[in-house]
Design an enzyme around this catalytic site. Structure first.
Site, PDB file in Angstrom:
ATOM      1  N   LYS A 111       0.819  -1.217   0.000  1.00 17.87           N
ATOM      2  CA  LYS A 111       0.000   0.000   0.000  1.00 17.87           C
ATOM      3  C   LYS A 111       0.849   1.261   0.000  1.00 17.87           C
ATOM      4  O   LYS A 111       0.460   2.276  -0.570  1.00 17.87           O
ATOM      5  CB  LYS A 111      -0.957   0.012   1.199  1.00 17.87           C
ATOM      6  CG  LYS A 111      -2.093  -0.984   1.053  1.00 17.87           C
ATOM      7  CD  LYS A 111      -3.233  -0.670   1.992  1.00 17.87           C
ATOM      8  CE  LYS A 111      -4.398  -1.625   1.751  1.00 17.87           C
ATOM      9  NZ  LYS A 111      -5.434  -1.500   2.773  1.00 17.87           N
ATOM     10  N   LYS A 194      -4.916 -10.133  -6.939  1.00 15.39           N
ATOM     11  CA  LYS A 194      -6.197 -10.382  -6.271  1.00 15.39           C
ATOM     12  C   LYS A 194      -7.218  -9.326  -6.674  1.00 15.39           C
ATOM     13  O   LYS A 194      -6.861  -8.197  -7.031  1.00 15.39           O
ATOM     14  CB  LYS A 194      -6.017 -10.470  -4.755  1.00 15.39           C
ATOM     15  CG  LYS A 194      -5.654  -9.194  -4.101  1.00 15.39           C
ATOM     16  CD  LYS A 194      -5.690  -9.307  -2.586  1.00 15.39           C
ATOM     17  CE  LYS A 194      -5.407  -7.910  -2.056  1.00 15.39           C
ATOM     18  NZ  LYS A 194      -5.286  -7.730  -0.668  1.00 15.39           N
ATOM     19  N   LYS A 197     -10.503  -3.561  -4.190  1.00 12.42           N
ATOM     20  CA  LYS A 197     -11.324  -2.345  -4.241  1.00 12.42           C
ATOM     21  C   LYS A 197     -10.612  -1.220  -4.968  1.00 12.42           C
ATOM     22  O   LYS A 197     -11.249  -0.326  -5.523  1.00 12.42           O
ATOM     23  CB  LYS A 197     -11.599  -1.860  -2.812  1.00 12.42           C
ATOM     24  CG  LYS A 197     -12.518  -2.728  -1.996  1.00 12.42           C
ATOM     25  CD  LYS A 197     -12.418  -2.290  -0.542  1.00 12.42           C
ATOM     26  CE  LYS A 197     -13.447  -2.958   0.333  1.00 12.42           C
ATOM     27  NZ  LYS A 197     -13.215  -2.629   1.755  1.00 12.42           N
TER      28      LYS A 197
END
Ligand code: AMP
Ligand code: TRP
Length: 342
Positions: A111, A194, A197
């Site tokens: 992130k 994966k 969002k």
């Protein structure tokens, strides 16, 4: 005694991975466990969230829990910032967790990306807040998708170090509940990443609120290869050589509660277009009513807010005395007003 705790971040774009990897299991577990399900808004702000969207997304995750079948009479549903014990216990855990442990967290590395200097301090200590979420209730079981495994190992490390340092067995060593089926739903555009969002391509995921036409279109366009559906013999590839194909099989199995061998004997060797048509039908049958119920609930936020207010009171009632015991263990004086009733 066993107690289940889990959470989902209100960061928008709830998708099929969130449903199959987490929320669907929340519903099953409440049949025979005491369950606490949180909308983790404190975690969400570790990356920038626009305030009106954060409020909307918080209600939307609560609506998804309810629409999927989490029963607010039986299970506790609340948003994290409403129960200040989470933030209070997180501070104590920040003093238990070691820098070296947090430096190993892959989610932080992903992130934060290349510009690590510019990541929030909150993003770095995200895992100790997650440990606080769980241990504030002395929860024993945590249903999550595969990607949260490392964070749960850190939760165990924190509990163990706290117990060792203070010479107690106060905290349980939590068990991750990562179910075999759909613990890691992959992107529809790239079977090695994966479903997420934050993927800029909306076609990479099926959102829980997508309408039937969109679901059908996204599945029809999902990346596959020219080979037919795998039949389990290995001659038609493996999950590592055909990640997209096997991901769609996995999704179908999880949506319809079928076994993979059942599906491979039914569809094996047939063209992917046939299988995709059937997958789209099952996806629409499952997600259609879920999305409709979410839209109904979002149309009258007062019903959701009532559930969250009542849930926060119940959560507080469990967590506050536990924090009191932790204060005693640490040696903090409980002179503050939040402990005055104990
Ligand atoms: P998050 O959206 O990061 O708050 O995740 C909420 C829950 O959904 C967690 O239990 C995750 O592990 C799970 N989850 C997120 N993405 C996926 C995915 N692609 N496949 C399976 N589970 C997922
Ligand atoms: N970190 C989790 C995720 O991104 C969300 C989360 C926060 C959580 N606190 C939790 C999950 C406690 C389980 C238990 O998916």
């Amino acid at each position: 005694m066993s107690r289940v705790f889990s959470g989902v971040q209100p960061t928008g774009n709830l998708h099929l991975g969130n449903y199959l990897g987490a929320i669907k299991n929340f519903v099953r577990l409440q049949e025979n466990h005491e369950c606490i399900y949180c909308v983790v808004d404190l975690h969400a702000i570790t990356a920038w969230q626009s305030p009106p969207e954060l409020s909307q997304n918080t209600r939307e995750v609560a609506a998804a829990y309810l629409a999927a079948g989490v029963d607010p009479k039986r299970s506790v549903i609340f948003n994290q910032s409403a129960v200040t014990v989470h933030a209070e216990l997180a501070w104590i855990f920040n003093c238990v967790a070691r820098l070296g442990w947090l430096n190993r967290m892959t989610q932080f590395k992903e992130k934060a990306g290349k510009n690590r200097e510019n990541a929030s301090v909150g993003l770095y200590i995200y895992p100790s807040l997650m440990a606080a979420d769980i241990l504030a209730y002395r929860a024993t079981h945590v249903p999550v998708g595969e990607d949260q495994k490392q964070h749960l190992e850190l939760t165990r490390d924190i509990a163990q170090k706290f117990n060792y340092d203070f010479g107690t067995d106060f905290f349980p060593i939590v068990q991750p509940l990562i179910f075999d089926s759909a613990a890691r739903v992959m992107s529809l555009r790239d079977g090695r990443r994966k479903m997420s969002k934050s993927d800029p391509s909306d076609n990479s995921r099926i959102n829980i609120t997508d309408d039937p036409d969109t679901i059908v279109r996204k599945i029809r366009r999902a990346k596959t290869d020219p080979e037919p559906v795998p039949d389990g013999s290995g001659t038609l590839g493996t999950p590592s050589t055909r990640p997209e194909a096997f991901n769609l099989l996995e999704v179908y199995a999880a949506l319809g509660d079928f076994s993979k061998s059942e599906i491979m004997s039914e569809f094996g060797g047939r063209p992917f277009s046939e299988f995709k048509a059937r997958l789209a039908e099952v996806a629409v049958e499952t997600l259609g009513p879920l999305g409709d119920e979410m839209r109904r609930l979002m149309g009258d936020p007062s019903e959701i807010d009532r559930v969250l207010i009542e849930g926060a009171a119940r959560a507080e009632h469990i967590a506050r005395p536990i924090l009191g015991d932790i204060y005693d263990i640490v040696g903090f004086l409980k002179t503050g007003s939040s402990f005055s009733e104990n």
